[in-house]
Design an enzyme around this catalytic site. Structure first.
Site, mmCIF file in Angstrom:
data_model
loop_
_atom_site.group_PDB
_atom_site.id
_atom_site.type_symbol
_atom_site.label_atom_id
_atom_site.label_comp_id
_atom_site.label_asym_id
_atom_site.label_seq_id
_atom_site.Cartn_x
_atom_site.Cartn_y
_atom_site.Cartn_z
ATOM 1 N N HIS A 88 78.992 -47.595 68.079
ATOM 2 C CA HIS A 88 80.400 -47.873 67.822
ATOM 3 C C HIS A 88 81.073 -46.671 67.168
ATOM 4 C CE1 HIS A 88 77.885 -51.532 67.451
ATOM 5 N NE2 HIS A 88 78.678 -51.942 68.400
HETATM 6 S S1 FES Z 1 78.330 -47.584 64.758
HETATM 7 FE FE1 FES Z 1 77.795 -49.672 65.112
HETATM 8 S S2 FES Z 1 75.665 -49.547 64.960
HETATM 9 FE FE2 FES Z 1 76.218 -47.519 64.548
#
Ligand code: FES
Ligand code: HEM
Lengths: 140, 482
Positions: A105
């Site tokens: 993410h």
């Molecule tokens: S940014 Fe969501 S798990 Fe690493």
């Protein structure tokens, strides 16, 4: 349903650091998780130490995160939802802060493994470890 | 259940059993002569279809379990062996894999039917709640099933989803360790997921039984949403609806079979054919399609609740309290409500922009105290995701309008169809990387999802006039559907 005794028994790992060169990272397994061990370059240490606290999300000084400045030991698990950030290999994307980047993410970590940008709430964890000699550590 | 009055059966064997355990009398009463509204459309097929899917999953699952090995070093290979060497193993697995998807398709349509025709309303509230419970159990079952083949998506899906629980304050990390039975997703995790994946479908079976029992107490709703008033409004379940259900099921199974035979991996993810590797996260993790809207809502909460957002939320609740209360419409102060919502919205935007970073990574709006969070973004996302399911369960108390069917409630109908459309949008957003425009689209759709239940339904319950209802099912049917 908590961890059984044999699972707990496997909870320490010893690592020989002698072969690791400056600027090189290795990944070892500890409790089924990847642990990143990086022998940092002088520039990286300088970068990490010179950051102004107020820009940090999870405010921690670099010296509080290492025992010896050149050795950075981190649990290689993104504090957002547990993916493994990339940045261990020289060819990897290291994110905007030249440390690690989590592709899941989009979390960016700096050369001290601190979260700088993205959804992760905390810095990459430093596992409990001790130097059992000049060139080896015991994690856990 | 059936006891008391009983008419003798002609067949002596049936009669011998029935006089000791009146199971035939019960079947006759509940599935033979059971009075069923005579105006069902094809939406009423999906309960029966879901039941057939559950049976298919149970049967294929048990055969898979005979060849499957729940150990991290062997699970992936045992599934590949099922695909290559076990007699018809590929077929059993593809039926099971695609069956999960088609089970969800059936259940989603079934739930939409309930919302559109107001089947969740009094006296069918408990029936509805049992349905939502089945849905939640199905999600848990499917999630754990997806972990079993121990591919990359299995492993990382399990990691990301179990890590959600770490958002819970104080006890979160201990809960995650408890789920894992270790310090990461590993062999103990796989073992317990297999045990639970085997168990849960039978729990679902039991809840389905209660669901159907509750249905047979209240009787079915129908497309007009008015209760049958007498014999002229109903038909015996057999042969009329046994036939219609069989026909619909066969059509559904054709489509399902098309996927099993011609596009078995269409709904899956290719990365799950790479063995799990705890050291390498795939570049892009997505859950199975049926989880995507919920996953999108989870990821939409990119902001924590600071003092501004908190104050906005409290104000919005204060504005809505009179609507939830027993006050009459005249006693409501609409002007004050609109004003409060406007201020709440403005506070929310302040709190939101005080956390939003521009391209250079700088905060867009600097406000005092904006980086102190009562609820972190991570916890907020988890709360919204689970809350979104709770809201569905609470629908009977959020929509209290006297008319059931959306046919006679044009405003409700529009709001519901927008809701469905945006749920699809959420599904698309959930399948995209969480960056750029999709984040904002997901956030707006999430806002509508929550507002639909918490604001729109209660307001429409009060202010929508609705159309005149037909005097009875019979008369409406004779006049032709309008
Ligand atoms: S940014 Fe969501 S798990 Fe690493
Ligand atoms: C509610 C019903 C069920 C649902 C929704 C469901 C869902 C799933 C899903 C999504 C998978 C992963 C498929 C894949 O990617 O390979 C799976 C695998 C599996 N399931 Fe189920 N399942 C159900 C019932 C059952 C039952 C009753 C059993 C056994 C008694 C069972 C045994 C298995 C086994 C052994 C696997 C691993 C083999 C494989 O991956 O194909 N399942 N299940």
């Amino acid at each position: 349903m908590n961890p059984a005794k044999d699972t707990l028994a496997m909870s320490t790992t010893e690592v020989d650091l002698a072969p690791v060169q400056t600027g090189q990272s290795i990944t070892v397994m500890w409790r089924g998780k990847p642990v990143f061990i990086r022998k940092r370059t002088a520039a990286e240490i300088e970068d990490a130490a010179s950051v102004d606290m107020s820009v940090l999300v999870d405010k921690e000084a670099d010296e509080a995160r290492v025992q010896k400045p050149e050795w950075l030991v981190l649990v290689g698990i993104c504090t957002h939802l547990g993916c493994v950030p990339v940045g261990q290999k020289p060819t990897d994307v290291k994110g905007e802060y030249n440390g690690w980047f989590c592709p899941c993410h989009g979390s960016h970590y700096d050369t001290s493994g601190r979260i700088r940008k993205g959804p992760a709430p905390k810095n990459l964890a430093v596992p409990p470890y001790e130097f059992i000699s000049d060139t080896s550590i015991k994690i856990g | 259940m059936a006891s008391g009055e009983r008419t003798a059966f002609e067949n002596p064997v049936v009669e011998w059993i029935d006089s000791r355990l009146p199971i035939f009398t019960m079947m006759q009463k509940e599935y033979g002569v059971f009075p069923t509204p005579k105006n069902f459309n094809y939406f009423w097929n999906f309960g029966a279809i879901a039941m057939v899917m559950l049976m298919i999953m149970l049967v294929t699952g048990i055969f898979l379990a005979m060849h499957y090995t729940a150990h991290t070093s062997m699970a992936f290979d045992s599934v590949e062996r099922i695909m290559r060497d076990v007699n018809s193993g590929w077929l059993i697995r593809y039926i099971h894999m695609n069956g999960a998807s088609f089970f969800f398709i059936a259940v989603y349509i079934h739930m939409f039917r309930g919302m559109y025709y107001g089947s969740f309303k009094k006296p069918r509230e408990l029936l509805w709640i049992l349905g939502v419970l089945i849905f939640v159990l199905m999600m848990a079952t499917a999630f754990m099933g997806y972990v079993l083949p121990w591919g990359q998506m299995s492993y990382w899906g399990a990691t990301v989803i179990t890590n959600l629980f770490s958002a819970i304050p104080f006890v979160g990390d201990s809960i995650v360790t408890l789920l894992w039975g270790g310090f990461s997703v590993d062999n103990p995790t796989l073992n317990r997921f297999f045990a639970l994946h085997y168990l849960m479908p039978f729990v679902i079976f039991a809840v389905v039984f209660l669901h159907v029992w509750a249905l047979h107490v209240t009787g079915s709703n129908n497309p007009l949403g008015i209760e049958p008033k007498g014999k002229q409004d109903t038909l015996p379940f057999h042969p009329y609806y046994t036939m219609k259900d069989t026909f619909g099921t066969i059509v559904f199974l054709f489509i399902y079979a098309f996927f099993v035979f011609y596009a078995p991996d269409y709904m899956g993810h290719p990365d799950n054919y790479i063995p799990a590797d705890p050291l390498v996260t795939p570049a892009f993790i997505v859950p199975e399609w049926y989880f995507l809207p919920f996953y999108a809502m989870l990821r939409s909460i990119t902001f924590g609740v600071n003092i501004y957002i908190g104050a906005g939320a409290v104000l919005a609740v204060l504005a809505m309290i009179p609507v939830y209360s027993k006050k009459t419409n005249k006693e409501l102060n609409i002007g004050a409500m609109v004003g409060m919502f406007a201020v709440a919205g403005a506070l929310f935007m302040l709190g939101y922009f005080a956390q939003l970073k521009n391209g250079a990574g700088e905060i867009m709006l600097n406000l005092p105290l904006a980086d102190f969070f009562f609820v972190s973004a991570k916890l907020g996302g988890v709360a919204v995701m689970f809350g979104s399911l709770l809201l569905v369960a609470l629908m009977p108390w959020l929509d209290t309008h006297g008319i059931r069917s959306a046919r006679f409630r044009p405003l409700y109908k529009t709001a519901l169809l927008v809701f469905v459309a945006l749920t699809f949008v959420l599904g698309i957003a959930g399948g995209k990387p969480a960056e750029g425009l999709w984040v904002y689209i997901g956030q707006l759709a999430t806002l509508y999802y929550l507002a639909f239940f918490l604001v729109i339904l209660p307001l429409l319950s009060r202010f929508e006039k609705g159309r005149d209802l037909p005097p009875s099912i019979h008369e409406a049917v004779l006049q032709g559907a309008k």
